[in-house]
Motif scaffolding. Structure first.
Motif, PDB file in Angstrom:
ATOM      1  N   MET A 285       0.387   3.955  -2.824  1.00  0.00           N
ATOM      2  CA  MET A 285       0.781   5.579  -2.380  1.00  0.00           C
ATOM      3  C   MET A 285       1.360   6.097  -2.759  1.00  0.00           C
ATOM      4  SD  MET A 285      -1.081   4.880   1.413  1.00  0.00           S
ATOM      5  CE  MET A 285      -0.894   7.105   1.734  1.00  0.00           C
TER       6      MET A 285
ATOM      7  N   CYS B  34      -5.190   9.613   0.989  1.00  0.00           N
ATOM      8  CA  CYS B  34      -5.889   8.256   2.373  1.00  0.00           C
ATOM      9  C   CYS B  34      -4.497   8.973   3.087  1.00  0.00           C
ATOM     10  CB  CYS B  34      -4.248   8.002   1.416  1.00  0.00           C
ATOM     11  SG  CYS B  34      -5.408   6.975   0.136  1.00  0.00           S
ATOM     12  N   ASN B  35      -4.161  10.369   2.967  1.00  0.00           N
ATOM     13  CA  ASN B  35      -3.505  10.897   3.945  1.00  0.00           C
ATOM     14  C   ASN B  35      -3.395  10.943   5.423  1.00  0.00           C
ATOM     15  OD1 ASN B  35      -0.374  11.274   5.030  1.00  0.00           O
ATOM     16  ND2 ASN B  35      -1.198  13.585   4.993  1.00  0.00           N
TER      17      ASN B  35
ATOM     18  N   LEU C   8       0.611  -1.365   0.130  1.00  0.00           N
ATOM     19  CA  LEU C   8       0.080   0.622   0.177  1.00  0.00           C
ATOM     20  C   LEU C   8       0.621   1.778  -0.034  1.00  0.00           C
ATOM     21  CD1 LEU C   8      -2.581  -1.241   2.509  1.00  0.00           C
ATOM     22  CD2 LEU C   8      -2.529  -0.860   0.614  1.00  0.00           C
TER      23      LEU C   8
ATOM     24  N   VAL D  43      -6.227  10.231   6.825  1.00  0.00           N
ATOM     25  CA  VAL D  43      -6.778   8.947   7.393  1.00  0.00           C
ATOM     26  C   VAL D  43      -5.920   7.685   7.773  1.00  0.00           C
ATOM     27  CG1 VAL D  43      -7.880   6.513   6.892  1.00  0.00           C
ATOM     28  CG2 VAL D  43      -8.954   8.497   5.891  1.00  0.00           C
ATOM     29  N   LEU D  44      -4.449   8.064   7.165  1.00  0.00           N
ATOM     30  CA  LEU D  44      -3.796   7.494   7.318  1.00  0.00           C
ATOM     31  C   LEU D  44      -3.584   7.738   9.151  1.00  0.00           C
ATOM     32  CD1 LEU D  44      -1.076   4.880   7.122  1.00  0.00           C
ATOM     33  CD2 LEU D  44      -0.028   7.399   5.161  1.00  0.00           C
TER      34      LEU D  44
ATOM     35  N   ALA E 210      -3.909   9.746  -4.511  1.00  0.00           N
ATOM     36  CA  ALA E 210      -3.705   8.578  -3.655  1.00  0.00           C
ATOM     37  C   ALA E 210      -3.420   9.405  -2.462  1.00  0.00           C
ATOM     38  CB  ALA E 210      -3.512   6.971  -4.302  1.00  0.00           C
ATOM     39  N   TYR E 211      -2.085   9.535  -2.808  1.00  0.00           N
ATOM     40  CA  TYR E 211      -1.565  10.145  -1.331  1.00  0.00           C
ATOM     41  C   TYR E 211      -2.026  11.280  -0.495  1.00  0.00           C
ATOM     42  CZ  TYR E 211       2.411  11.632   1.872  1.00  0.00           C
ATOM     43  OH  TYR E 211       3.015  11.962   3.274  1.00  0.00           O
TER      44      TYR E 211
END
Length: 277
Positions: free
Chosen positions: A103, A113-114, A99, A116-117, A109-110
């Motif tokens: 990402m 998703c960042n 993953l 949430v990450l 995508a980065y």
């Protein structure tokens, strides 16, 4: 002559021995001081290190040679814990690298998703224990899932950052050479990200060891190092408690040494062993 001792023998062994002795001198001094202080005080709460070591040997490493000196207690204690830790760490490593690389190579995508990450990695692992108990119930699946979920974030973050840090000039050269996407990933992006990936793996390995013990402290556990700690504490067997702590420290050092050797073999001497997330 340069590089030789006075009797003509090579000086490399001596040059190697000096850093080795310096590296272990602080630990040796600490152990000696602990031994002397414990014998002087004769406290049941702080037994001497030699007594702890003898108890750990008799408890776990006094078995037959055919069983690698492991006793039946060691088989019931060490193997289940190492199995859970290995499963959780392997899942975290595979998921985090996969993953993270995806990402890191996609700006969209980065960016998506960042947040949430960052939120997920900030949640303390013990706080998620009730959630995993509800989903998986007590037992090995819950323990492995809790280890994998909490240990995945260092690998994922470092893999993504390593992939993002790939030299753009190299990517342009790869485009000129018409390398396919798998070829760019395998020959360019992955080698460039390896130092960061291994930095994440080292953090993940430490977390896996901690979470392995924590998961075995929960109700429903009937074996493992964490269960041994709880059981010994209940019986006021402080010598076994200290032996389990000694075993955990030795396991952590041994596993980290093995991972560093793998890192040196795969990433080469250019990788900085001290690089962190």
């Amino acid at each position: 002559m340069t590089g030789t001792q006075g009797d003509g023998r090579p000086g490399a062994p001596r040059a190697t021995a000096v850093p080795f002795l310096l590296r272990w001198s602080v630990l040796l001094v600490a152990v000696v001081c602990w031994e002397l202080a414990a014998r002087a005080q004769d406290s049941v709460y702080f037994p001497p290190p030699l007594r702890i070591t003898r108890h750990a040997r008799d408890l776990w490493f006094s078995g037959p040679v055919g069983h690698l000196f492991l006793t039946s207690a060691a088989v019931e204690t060490l193997l289940p814990s190492l199995g859970r830790m290995a499963a959780g760490f392997a899942l975290a490593a595979v998921a985090g690298i996969t993953l993270g690389m995806a990402m890191g190579r996609s700006r969209a995508a980065y960016a998506l998703c960042n947040p949430v990450l960052q939120f997920a990695r900030a949640v303390p692992p013990p706080a998620l224990a009730p959630v995993f108990v509800v989903v998986f119930d007590f037992g090995t699946p819950m323990q492995v899932a809790s280890i994998a979920f909490s240990a995945v974030w260092p690998v994922l973050v470092n893999s993504a950052e390593g992939a993002r840090a790939t030299d753009p000039l190299r990517l342009e050269v790869a485009a000129v050479l018409r390398l396919t996407a798998p070829e760019r990933l395998w020959f360019l992006i992955l080698p460039s990200a390896l130092p960061r990936i291994f930095a994440g793996l080292r953090l993940s390995l430490s977390l896996s060891l901690i979470l392995m013990v924590f998961s075995e402290l929960l109700p429903g556990s009937d074996n493992g190092i964490g269960f041994t700690l709880t059981d010994a504490q209940t019986r006021s067997d402080l010598l076994t408690v200290w032996s389990a702590l000694l075993l955990l420290g030795a396991l952590g050092y041994l596993l980290n040494t093995v991972l560093l050797a793998v890192e040196k073999r795969l990433a080469g001497p250019r990788t900085s062993a001290g690089r962190t997330a």
